[in-house]
Write a protein that holds these residues in place. Structure first.
Motif, PDB file in Angstrom:
ATOM      1  N   ARG A 115       0.805  -1.223   0.000  1.00 38.38           N
ATOM      2  CA  ARG A 115       0.000   0.000   0.000  1.00 38.38           C
ATOM      3  C   ARG A 115       0.843   1.280   0.000  1.00 38.38           C
ATOM      4  NH1 ARG A 115      -5.153  -1.256   1.812  1.00 38.38           N
ATOM      5  NH2 ARG A 115      -5.728   0.749   0.910  1.00 38.38           N
ATOM      6  N   ILE A 116       1.950   1.282   0.644  1.00 35.01           N
ATOM      7  CA  ILE A 116       2.713   2.507   0.842  1.00 35.01           C
ATOM      8  C   ILE A 116       3.337   2.985  -0.477  1.00 35.01           C
ATOM      9  CG2 ILE A 116       4.922   1.373   1.410  1.00 35.01           C
ATOM     10  CD1 ILE A 116       5.217   3.502   3.663  1.00 35.01           C
ATOM     11  N   GLY A 117       3.341   4.318  -0.697  1.00 35.34           N
ATOM     12  CA  GLY A 117       3.974   4.887  -1.883  1.00 35.34           C
ATOM     13  C   GLY A 117       5.487   4.822  -1.801  1.00 35.34           C
ATOM     14  N   LEU A 118       6.137   4.752  -2.958  1.00 29.93           N
ATOM     15  CA  LEU A 118       7.593   4.623  -3.039  1.00 29.93           C
ATOM     16  C   LEU A 118       8.122   5.722  -3.947  1.00 29.93           C
ATOM     17  CD1 LEU A 118       7.600   0.756  -3.488  1.00 29.93           C
ATOM     18  CD2 LEU A 118       8.181   1.999  -1.388  1.00 29.93           C
ATOM     19  N   VAL A 119       8.778   6.712  -3.358  1.00 31.56           N
ATOM     20  CA  VAL A 119       9.250   7.895  -4.096  1.00 31.56           C
ATOM     21  C   VAL A 119      10.766   7.878  -4.138  1.00 31.56           C
ATOM     22  CG1 VAL A 119       9.225  10.411  -4.199  1.00 31.56           C
ATOM     23  CG2 VAL A 119       7.228   9.183  -3.298  1.00 31.56           C
ATOM     24  N   VAL A 120      11.320   8.047  -5.334  1.00 30.34           N
ATOM     25  CA  VAL A 120      12.780   8.007  -5.491  1.00 30.34           C
ATOM     26  C   VAL A 120      13.285   9.372  -5.939  1.00 30.34           C
ATOM     27  CG1 VAL A 120      12.799   5.556  -6.005  1.00 30.34           C
ATOM     28  CG2 VAL A 120      12.633   7.189  -7.879  1.00 30.34           C
ATOM     29  N   ASP A 121      14.481   9.707  -5.475  1.00 32.03           N
ATOM     30  CA  ASP A 121      15.163  10.918  -5.928  1.00 32.03           C
ATOM     31  C   ASP A 121      15.858  10.650  -7.257  1.00 32.03           C
ATOM     32  OD1 ASP A 121      14.451  12.382  -3.749  1.00 32.03           O
ATOM     33  OD2 ASP A 121      16.461  12.476  -2.859  1.00 32.03           O
ATOM     34  N   ALA A 122      15.833  11.642  -8.143  1.00 32.11           N
ATOM     35  CA  ALA A 122      16.653  11.587  -9.351  1.00 32.11           C
ATOM     36  C   ALA A 122      16.841  13.014  -9.847  1.00 32.11           C
ATOM     37  CB  ALA A 122      16.002  10.726 -10.439  1.00 32.11           C
ATOM     38  N   ALA A 123      18.053  13.323 -10.283  1.00 31.84           N
ATOM     39  CA  ALA A 123      18.392  14.668 -10.752  1.00 31.84           C
ATOM     40  C   ALA A 123      18.434  14.691 -12.281  1.00 31.84           C
ATOM     41  CB  ALA A 123      19.739  15.098 -10.184  1.00 31.84           C
ATOM     42  N   PRO A 124      17.663  15.549 -12.932  1.00 34.90           N
ATOM     43  CA  PRO A 124      17.724  15.641 -14.395  1.00 34.90           C
ATOM     44  C   PRO A 124      19.132  15.902 -14.918  1.00 34.90           C
ATOM     45  CG  PRO A 124      15.792  16.793 -13.584  1.00 34.90           C
ATOM     46  CD  PRO A 124      16.587  16.394 -12.379  1.00 34.90           C
ATOM     47  N   ALA A 125      19.972  16.550 -14.129  1.00 37.93           N
ATOM     48  CA  ALA A 125      21.321  16.861 -14.592  1.00 37.93           C
ATOM     49  C   ALA A 125      22.144  15.610 -14.875  1.00 37.93           C
ATOM     50  CB  ALA A 125      22.040  17.722 -13.546  1.00 37.93           C
ATOM     51  N   TYR A 126      21.788  14.478 -14.214  1.00 41.41           N
ATOM     52  CA  TYR A 126      22.611  13.274 -14.327  1.00 41.41           C
ATOM     53  C   TYR A 126      21.859  12.104 -14.972  1.00 41.41           C
ATOM     54  CZ  TYR A 126      24.591  16.184 -10.683  1.00 41.41           C
ATOM     55  OH  TYR A 126      25.057  17.261  -9.978  1.00 41.41           O
ATOM     56  N   CYS A 127      20.689  12.358 -15.512  1.00 40.63           N
ATOM     57  CA  CYS A 127      19.878  11.278 -16.089  1.00 40.63           C
ATOM     58  C   CYS A 127      19.499  11.620 -17.520  1.00 40.63           C
ATOM     59  CB  CYS A 127      18.593  11.065 -15.286  1.00 40.63           C
ATOM     60  SG  CYS A 127      18.830  10.596 -13.565  1.00 40.63           S
ATOM     61  N   GLU A 128      19.312  10.586 -18.323  1.00 41.81           N
ATOM     62  CA  GLU A 128      18.714  10.762 -19.641  1.00 41.81           C
ATOM     63  C   GLU A 128      17.203  10.572 -19.507  1.00 41.81           C
ATOM     64  OE1 GLU A 128      20.089  11.855 -22.333  1.00 41.81           O
ATOM     65  OE2 GLU A 128      22.002  12.011 -21.287  1.00 41.81           O
TER      66      GLU A 128
ATOM     67  N   ARG B  88       2.234   2.788  -7.260  1.00 39.66           N
ATOM     68  CA  ARG B  88       2.667   3.461  -6.025  1.00 39.66           C
ATOM     69  C   ARG B  88       3.957   4.248  -6.200  1.00 39.66           C
ATOM     70  NH1 ARG B  88       3.875  -0.429  -2.036  1.00 39.66           N
ATOM     71  NH2 ARG B  88       3.921  -2.134  -3.540  1.00 39.66           N
ATOM     72  N   ALA B  89       4.365   4.518  -7.449  1.00 38.50           N
ATOM     73  CA  ALA B  89       5.668   5.151  -7.687  1.00 38.50           C
ATOM     74  C   ALA B  89       5.557   6.671  -7.705  1.00 38.50           C
ATOM     75  CB  ALA B  89       6.254   4.671  -9.014  1.00 38.50           C
ATOM     76  N   GLY B  90       6.636   7.296  -7.252  1.00 43.35           N
ATOM     77  CA  GLY B  90       6.773   8.742  -7.335  1.00 43.35           C
ATOM     78  C   GLY B  90       8.215   9.117  -7.598  1.00 43.35           C
ATOM     79  N   TRP B  91       8.393  10.346  -8.083  1.00 43.12           N
ATOM     80  CA  TRP B  91       9.736  10.858  -8.398  1.00 43.12           C
ATOM     81  C   TRP B  91       9.878  12.231  -7.771  1.00 43.12           C
ATOM     82  CZ3 TRP B  91      10.633  13.861 -13.491  1.00 43.12           C
ATOM     83  CH2 TRP B  91      11.937  14.362 -13.540  1.00 43.12           C
ATOM     84  N   ARG B  92      10.885  12.388  -6.899  1.00 38.60           N
ATOM     85  CA  ARG B  92      11.212  13.707  -6.363  1.00 38.60           C
ATOM     86  C   ARG B  92      12.349  14.292  -7.201  1.00 38.60           C
ATOM     87  NH1 ARG B  92      12.751  14.632  -0.094  1.00 38.60           N
ATOM     88  NH2 ARG B  92      14.490  13.292  -0.698  1.00 38.60           N
ATOM     89  N   VAL B  93      12.070  15.423  -7.842  1.00 34.41           N
ATOM     90  CA  VAL B  93      13.033  16.047  -8.743  1.00 34.41           C
ATOM     91  C   VAL B  93      14.096  16.767  -7.914  1.00 34.41           C
ATOM     92  CG1 VAL B  93      13.326  17.551 -10.720  1.00 34.41           C
ATOM     93  CG2 VAL B  93      11.130  16.395 -10.362  1.00 34.41           C
ATOM     94  N   VAL B  94      15.355  16.416  -8.152  1.00 34.37           N
ATOM     95  CA  VAL B  94      16.473  17.010  -7.422  1.00 34.37           C
ATOM     96  C   VAL B  94      17.181  17.996  -8.352  1.00 34.37           C
ATOM     97  CG1 VAL B  94      18.666  16.554  -6.257  1.00 34.37           C
ATOM     98  CG2 VAL B  94      16.762  14.924  -6.046  1.00 34.37           C
ATOM     99  N   THR B  95      17.343  19.223  -7.880  1.00 35.92           N
ATOM    100  CA  THR B  95      17.893  20.252  -8.776  1.00 35.92           C
ATOM    101  C   THR B  95      19.061  21.024  -8.194  1.00 35.92           C
ATOM    102  OG1 THR B  95      16.295  21.855  -7.939  1.00 35.92           O
ATOM    103  CG2 THR B  95      15.661  20.605  -9.898  1.00 35.92           C
ATOM    104  N   GLY B  96      19.334  20.881  -6.920  1.00 36.39           N
ATOM    105  CA  GLY B  96      20.354  21.711  -6.287  1.00 36.39           C
ATOM    106  C   GLY B  96      21.749  21.467  -6.842  1.00 36.39           C
ATOM    107  N   PRO B  97      22.637  22.454  -6.725  1.00 35.36           N
ATOM    108  CA  PRO B  97      24.021  22.276  -7.197  1.00 35.36           C
ATOM    109  C   PRO B  97      24.744  21.194  -6.415  1.00 35.36           C
ATOM    110  CG  PRO B  97      23.794  24.302  -5.920  1.00 35.36           C
ATOM    111  CD  PRO B  97      22.411  23.776  -6.120  1.00 35.36           C
ATOM    112  N   ASP B  98      25.575  20.421  -7.103  1.00 36.46           N
ATOM    113  CA  ASP B  98      26.302  19.331  -6.463  1.00 36.46           C
ATOM    114  C   ASP B  98      27.622  19.135  -7.215  1.00 36.46           C
ATOM    115  OD1 ASP B  98      27.288  16.963  -5.421  1.00 36.46           O
ATOM    116  OD2 ASP B  98      25.308  16.033  -5.256  1.00 36.46           O
ATOM    117  N   PRO B  99      28.657  19.876  -6.835  1.00 36.50           N
ATOM    118  CA  PRO B  99      29.933  19.815  -7.584  1.00 36.50           C
ATOM    119  C   PRO B  99      30.518  18.408  -7.662  1.00 36.50           C
ATOM    120  CG  PRO B  99      29.899  21.706  -6.102  1.00 36.50           C
ATOM    121  CD  PRO B  99      28.682  20.897  -5.771  1.00 36.50           C
TER     122      PRO B  99
END
Length: 342
Positions: free
Chosen positions: A68-81, A99-110
């Motif tokens: 039942r529980i939702g499953l949300v993963v982080d992924a950054a557009p800067a590093y993904c196709e 139950r899938a979700g995507w949290r968009v990660v955008t912050g700078p990460d040198p």
């Protein structure tokens, strides 16, 4: 929605530990009616310690151990196709039954930037433009298959209706993708997209806005989640000890820090729900054992106050969040174009 939406963000200490520990935390949260787990992901090494496994892999494992529980993963557009990420998140939605979700990660990460440079490409350049184009492109890729395009007429050897599968031919400022996706439309239509409320190019594309510190949240026509790190124990003194041992982090714009016993922490969450325009909280559970402590001590307080139901009233993450299943955008555009020609 009825009551607060609660999402547990598991700590690196839990995610980098044995897989059995991740499963136990997920099962504990699900049994208590927590709406979603957030699994962080960062494609760079952390000094002195191992990073957790890839979030999409951990979420896929949890998809078959929970119901039942939702499953949300982080992924950054800067590093993904976009094609590959659309395919992976759609696959997670199928495996988990919506139950899938995507949290968009955008912050700078040198450090992560340094792992993804190649000839003519620097992830640090044009990050915002790429992210703004990325989210609607993933929605279009999920829509390249219409609902029902996989007809599976075994008797006549016809499995796909080709008229309901669409080439996308996207050519934007930063991205070019032909399509169609090689996965049928996800059960939710579009897996839930979470994005920072403070990102002006991304926020309009999100299903759910993550506001950071609840005191800085702004009202929206979509669900808004504040972000809170709770240090909870059976006594105030013990909670202060745990907070001090963790380096005594302070509240800032990204997150509010709460320190106290169950009644005081539950009371502060309820106070935010009353005065701030938030529909719930992302709870960054900072320590090993925090899932158990928060679940056993704070959730009963919230249930007793009527702030939290502890029950699932839907079968999908969209349902948990009160979000409708979206219409197919490509079908909508084709229908509109046909109406203009007629």
């Amino acid at each position: 929605m009825t009551g607060l939406v609660l999402a547990y963000e598991l700590s690196d200490a839990v995610l980098a530990g044995p897989a059995a520990g991740i499963v136990v935390a997920a099962e504990r949260a699900e049994a208590a009616g927590v709406h979603a787990l957030l699994l962080g992901d960062r494609p760079a090494a952390r000094p002195g310690r191992a990073a957790p496994p890839a979030a999409i892999v951990a979420a896929s494992m949890l998809a078959v151990r929970t119901r039942r529980i939702g499953l949300v993963v982080d992924a950054a557009p800067a590093y993904c196709e976009p094609y590959n990420l659309a395919r992976m998140i759609a696959s997670l939605d199928h495996i988990s039954g919506g139950r899938a979700g995507w949290r968009v990660v955008t912050g700078p990460d040198p450090e992560a930037d340094a792992n993804h440079r190649r000839e003519g490409v620097d992830p640090a350049v044009g990050r915002e433009v790429r992210a703004a184009e990325f989210v609607p492109l993933l929605r279009d890729l999920w829509d390249t298959w219409e609902d029902g395009a996989f007809v599976h007429e075994k008797d006549v050897g016809r499995f796909i209706d080709p008229d309901r599968v669409h080439v996308l031919d996207h050519a934007g400022p930063a991205l070019q993708v032909r399509g169609p996706l090689n996965v049928v439309r996800p059960p939710q239509g579009h897996p839930v997209v979470l994005a920072p409320a403070a990102e002006p190019l991304l926020a309009p594309e999100a299903d759910v806005l993550v506001a950071g510190n609840p005191d800085r949240a702004a009202a929206s026509d979509r669900p808004v989640l504040g972000t809170v790190t709770p240090f909870v124990a059976e006594t105030q003194e013990r909670a202060r000890e745990l907070h001090a041992r963790a380096g005594a982090p302070r509240s800032d714009g990204d997150c509010a820090v709460l320190v106290g016993d169950a009644a005081s922490v539950a009371g502060q969450l309820a106070a935010w729900a009353d005065r701030a325009p938030v529909d719930g909280f992302v709870l960054r559970l900072p320590l090993p054992g925090s899932v158990e402590v928060f679940t056993d001590l704070v959730l009963p307080e919230l249930r007793a106050s009527g702030r939290y139901s502890g029950e699932f009233r839907a079968g999908t993450l969209r349902g948990h969040l009160g979000l409708a299943r979206p219409a197919n955008r490509i079908v909508g555009r084709l229908t509109a174009a046909g109406a203009e020609r007629s």
